[in-house]
Design an enzyme around this catalytic site. Structure first.
Site, PDB file in Angstrom:
ATOM      1  CG  ASP A   1      -1.933   1.114   1.395  1.00 20.96           C
ATOM      2  OD1 ASP A   1      -1.684   2.072   0.600  1.00 20.96           O
ATOM      3  OD2 ASP A   1      -2.762   0.947   1.895  1.00 20.96           O
ATOM      4  CG  HIS A   2       2.993   4.010  -3.198  1.00 19.45           C
ATOM      5  ND1 HIS A   2       4.038   4.729  -2.645  1.00 19.45           N
ATOM      6  CD2 HIS A   2       3.605   3.770  -4.591  1.00 19.45           C
ATOM      7  CE1 HIS A   2       5.188   4.831  -3.444  1.00 19.45           C
ATOM      8  NE2 HIS A   2       4.968   3.807  -4.383  1.00 19.45           N
ATOM      9  NE  ARG A   3      -4.304   3.821   1.663  1.00 22.21           N
ATOM     10  CZ  ARG A   3      -5.340   3.359   1.699  1.00 22.21           C
ATOM     11  NH1 ARG A   3      -6.355   4.152   1.926  1.00 22.21           N
ATOM     12  NH2 ARG A   3      -5.556   2.017   1.983  1.00 22.21           N
TER      13      ARG A   3
ATOM     14  CB  CYS B   1       6.139   2.352   3.002  1.00 24.78           C
ATOM     15  SG  CYS B   1       5.840   1.111   1.719  1.00 24.78           S
TER      16      CYS B   1
END
Length: 455
Positions: free
Chosen positions: A425-427, A429
């Protein structure tokens, strides 16, 4: 007169609101004991057998295999105390009589009283249930009085004696006028058995000869419910809510496989003095590498609270792993995985896999995961871009381990190679953290001694 009690689908926990009937474990007229399982159901989490808290004779059951049953709706009715009076046959007869006299509250499914009430043997008037409501419906199996007369007679004037939608549909299918059918239920109530007897009593007309015409194949429609429906909903939600990204790397797993063989050989040699030692599986050793990697990168053992706009970093690793069963993909969860050795992780994953294939997992076994390990290599494939198991923040995918040409110590050699993929999940890291996690996992696979620094 035995008391007829209704048993409804109980709350199965974990916020589940419905279940699908898989198979009935009892028949109408059968004597059941207290807490005896009467039906097997499948929820979005697992398959469970549901025990009935009453002992007696089953007078009716509601629904057929494949039906969705909401929590709180009727499953069976039981004539409590019926079995004490004699043989099962006598008990079943008493139950049938009780259901006939007390049909509305017994939930026999025989009634859709147009006038709203029926009168019991005791003279009390009771409000009728509507078939299809939470307490039963057209799926109820009816208890008909034994030896009821077959009757197709002159039409009667006035409203037809009270019938259910199931009976109306059955009459239409047989081309019967309900006004000509005599009911054998309380107050002349027309039952399903009355329609079936009336249809059987008619002389069948010869069917017209129709030339055979090849029909076009119909499209198959598979309901998205049960485990399959839960998987579909979770994956769809993951795609809607999580901005995921995937990175991957090939790793030389030759030393990894050698270390695993050495572990198992050492365990076997010690079995004579210390008891039988469990084998370390490939997945168990990879799980141990994952927990070590998550200790280095704790931001990946997290979830996102979208309403509060917060990243919630979790203190323990509850490690999920994908397991394929005959009923679809499930993800059992090993709780407190960060405190387990490779051998203990292997044993726990083997136990949960066996339970999954037997349909014996509980809802608690399938919820609460914080990170997932997906071994798609068992399907003979090398790579994948897995979908994150919502609401987790990351998933490690492992392909098959196969011999491939590889440059080892400056020379071309045949080595055991595996592809590792990491979806995150790019949110929670950026790519640097995700790349660092995956590189650490790959280093542990290529040089298992790296893992010893963290043990």
């Amino acid at each position: 007169m035995p008391e007829v009690r209704e048993f409804s689908l109980p709350d199965l926990g974990e916020g589940l609101t419905e279940a699908e009937i898989v198979r009935w474990l009892v028949e109408v007229g059968e004597v059941v004991a207290v807490d005896q399982p009467v039906v097997e159901v499948e929820t979005a989490k697992a398959m469970v057998e549901v025990p009935c808290p009453y002992g007696g004779v089953v007078t009716a059951r509601f629904g057929e295999p494949g039906d969705e049953v909401p929590v709180g709706s009727a499953l069976v009715t039981v004539a409590v105390g019926s079995a004490a009076g004699g043989s099962p046959q006598g008990a079943a007869g008493a139950a049938a009589e009780a259901a006939a006299e007390d049909g509305v509250e017994a939930g026999s499914g025989n009634v859709l009283v147009g006038y709203g009430t029926s009168t019991s043997a005791g003279g009390r008037r009771r409000r009728a249930r509507r078939p299809g409501s939470d307490s039963g419906g057209a799926g109820a199996r009816e208890v008909a009085a034994a030896g009821a007369p077959v009757a197709v007679e002159a039409p009667v004037s006035g409203p037809v004696a009270v019938i259910s939608p199931l009976v109306r549909r059955l009459a239409r299918q047989h081309g019967l006028e309900l006004a000509r059918v005599r009911g054998s239920g309380p107050g002349g109530l027309i039952l399903r058995a009355d329609v079936e007897r009336a249809a059987a009593a008619r002389t069948p007309e010869p069917a017209p000869v129709v030339p055979a015409v090849a029909a076009a194949p119909a499209a198959e429609r598979v309901p998205l419910r049960g485990i399959r429906g839960a998987v579909a909903e979770k994956l769809s939600r993951s795609r809607r809510e999580i901005p995921d990204a995937t990175t991957w790397v090939d790793a030389d797993a030759t030393e990894f496989m050698a270390v695993r063989r050495a572990m198992n050989a050492a365990g076997g040699a010690a079995a004579g003095s210390a008891g039988s030692a469990g084998k370390v599986s490939v997945l168990g050793l990879l799980a141990r590498i994952c927990t070590a990697a998550l200790a280095r990168y704790p931001e990946l053992n997290a979830t996102v609270d979208t309403e509060a706009r917060e990243i919630v970093r979790l203190p323990e690793v509850h490690l999920g792993f994908a397991a394929q069963t005959g009923r679809g993909l499930v993800v059992p969860v090993v709780r407190g995985a960060q405190a387990m050795s490779a051998a203990r992780l292997s044993a726990e994953m083997a136990r949960l896999t066996e339970a999954a294939r037997a349909g014996a997992l509980t809802p608690a076994d399938l919820t609460g995961g914080t990170f997932t390990l997906n071994n798609y290599g068992v399907f003979g494939v090398d790579g994948s871009t897995p979908i994150i198991n919502h609401p987790e923040a990351a998933m490690l995918g492992v392909g098959r381990i196969v011999p491939k040409p590889w440059v080892h110590e400056g020379e071309l050699a045949v080595r055991q190679v595996v592809q590792l993929s990491f979806t995150f999940d790019h949110r929670v890291c950026d790519g640097g953290t995700a790349g660092g996690f995956l590189r650490y996992v790959a280093d542990c696979v290529e040089q298992p001694g790296v893992l010893l620094r963290d043990l």
